[in-house]
Design an enzyme around this catalytic site. Structure first.
Site, mmCIF file in Angstrom:
data_model
loop_
_atom_site.group_PDB
_atom_site.id
_atom_site.type_symbol
_atom_site.label_atom_id
_atom_site.label_comp_id
_atom_site.label_asym_id
_atom_site.label_seq_id
_atom_site.Cartn_x
_atom_site.Cartn_y
_atom_site.Cartn_z
ATOM 1 C CG ASP A 135 1.829 -16.809 29.605
ATOM 2 O OD1 ASP A 135 0.667 -16.720 30.042
ATOM 3 O OD2 ASP A 135 2.459 -17.879 29.551
ATOM 4 C CE1 TYR A 175 2.036 -16.483 20.331
ATOM 5 C CE2 TYR A 175 0.952 -18.315 19.219
ATOM 6 C CZ TYR A 175 0.936 -17.309 20.176
ATOM 7 O OH TYR A 175 -0.160 -17.131 20.966
#
Lengths: 255, 255
Positions: B51, B109
């Protein structure tokens, strides 16, 4: 009444501390905020200038102003108005007679660098890239030569004159850490004062020695010739960590 | 021939990975470089989208092209042309049949946050600020509920549809470190895949539980209701650390 602001900034988009016509500097951005808070022009004084691109975690900024705002609330007043790249960590009344610049007893700087096959976008904003991997032992040995009182004339860039180039380095440590993308290095140095570009020259020479260059520090301390030493490291790796006045100035968060 | 690029970027000034008209995206910046290198349009495919504002240390980008450039030299060709906020750490020929997106076995992540009396210019570019200090023990206990295979429908923002919302979280660790200016927290999570905004929702819920909110994870996993959980954390704290294809793809630097 004199107040002190414990100030941190990302120096990347500043032309250094000092106000300059047409340039975005930390002083001008903070004086704009001060004008809005106090409704009049207020002059800010720092513990010392920092160059364009140099960062600070613990810069101390002083201001003389008459205000009803409680001292510890001043930081919030500034932070509401300051942009994201400069913030006041803490605010307090200055101890009697303390001058933000002249009363400094010690300063601590950190210089960060890294070695990696490519530039590192997630790290390079706050560190300089080295073209080779320095040897920690050689850096530490060379660092010992800098400890104590010396005439650091060779470790100074032209441009600013101080009466004397004698300074005392109280501690100097070199650390390294493995990262996923390479290796990170840091040189932390505390002294009673630093000449113009002194930390960036000193760090550059330590990295050069670590990368195999013959040690030229002893000779440079004798001759005072800048040309004996490696080139000045870029500003992005430098952080002003702490300013010490020999008396407690801020609360717990200063450490 | 298919090549893979181990790619790192500071997502701050990118509108995410995917090409969008009139926006600066990682894909468009890298495809511009590819056009210059190969002299024709080359389509780049990532392991997955990131994003706007999300960073990457180990994004994997694939391209199909016929070239005489040695595979390991491709990274240099790209880096010469890429801006400082996106770089190729390593380049290699793709293993037979590997699809950069569909062949992904695991992803890792990292979500970083901090607690401090003010915003931190030297840290806030890559971390989100918390309004309270979370308890590590509570975060770790809540994190255990997420381990294993679950229907993570509640941990997904509207906007992207995947066939199934069942995913497996293989490991989740929570760490904290004291800093001069406050406390730093990190949540590291490895899974076989992640839904849209899943890591940012999951990290937000762990921080909320750590800050004293009643634990709602078990119920959210049952009901699938997004409304059971805390708000999505901001993108600046998120880094795509590693993409794993179950086969060695890059050399030593991948780790």
């Amino acid at each position: 009444m004199r107040y002190l602001l414990l100030t941190t900034y990302d120096g990347t988009c500043f032309s250094g501390w000092q106000r300059q016509p047409g340039k975005r500097t930390v002083q001008s951005v903070m004086e704009e905020a001060a004008r809005e808070i106090f409704g009049s022009d207020v002059r800010l004084t720092a513990s010392g200038r920092t160059d364009a691109g140099v960062h600070a975690l613990g810069q101390v900024v002083g201001l003389d102003v008459a205000t009803g705002i409680p001292p510890e609330k001043l930081s919030f007043c500034f932070n509401r108005l300051l942009p994201p790249d400069v913030k006041v960590r803490e605010s307090a009344v200055a101890p009697e007679g303390l001058d933000p610049s002249r009363s400094v007893k010690q300063k601590t700087y950190l210089y960060r660098a890294y070695h990696s096959p490519c530039e590192q976008p997630l790290f390079g904003r706050f560190a300089a890239r080295l073209s080779a991997e320095p040897d920690l032992f050689r850096m530490r040995e060379a660092g010992k030569l800098l400890l104590g009182e010396h005439d650091f004339a060779a470790f100074r860039s032209a441009g600013f004159s101080s009466k004397t180039s004698v300074r005392t380095i109280l501690s100097l440590t070199v650390e390294a850490a493995e990262r996923e993308w390479g290796k990170e290095y840091s040189v932390s140095v505390t002294g009673n004062g630093f000449l113009y570009n002194m930390v960036r020259i000193l760090a550059g020479e330590l990295f050069a020695v670590g990368c195999g260059k013959e040690e030229r520090i002893s000779r440079a301390l004798e001759t005072g010739a800048r040309s004996e030493l490696a080139k000045t490291m870029p500003p992005c790796g430098l952080v002003l960590m702490k300013v010490d006045y020999g008396v407690p100035v801020f609360g717990a968060k200063e450490r």
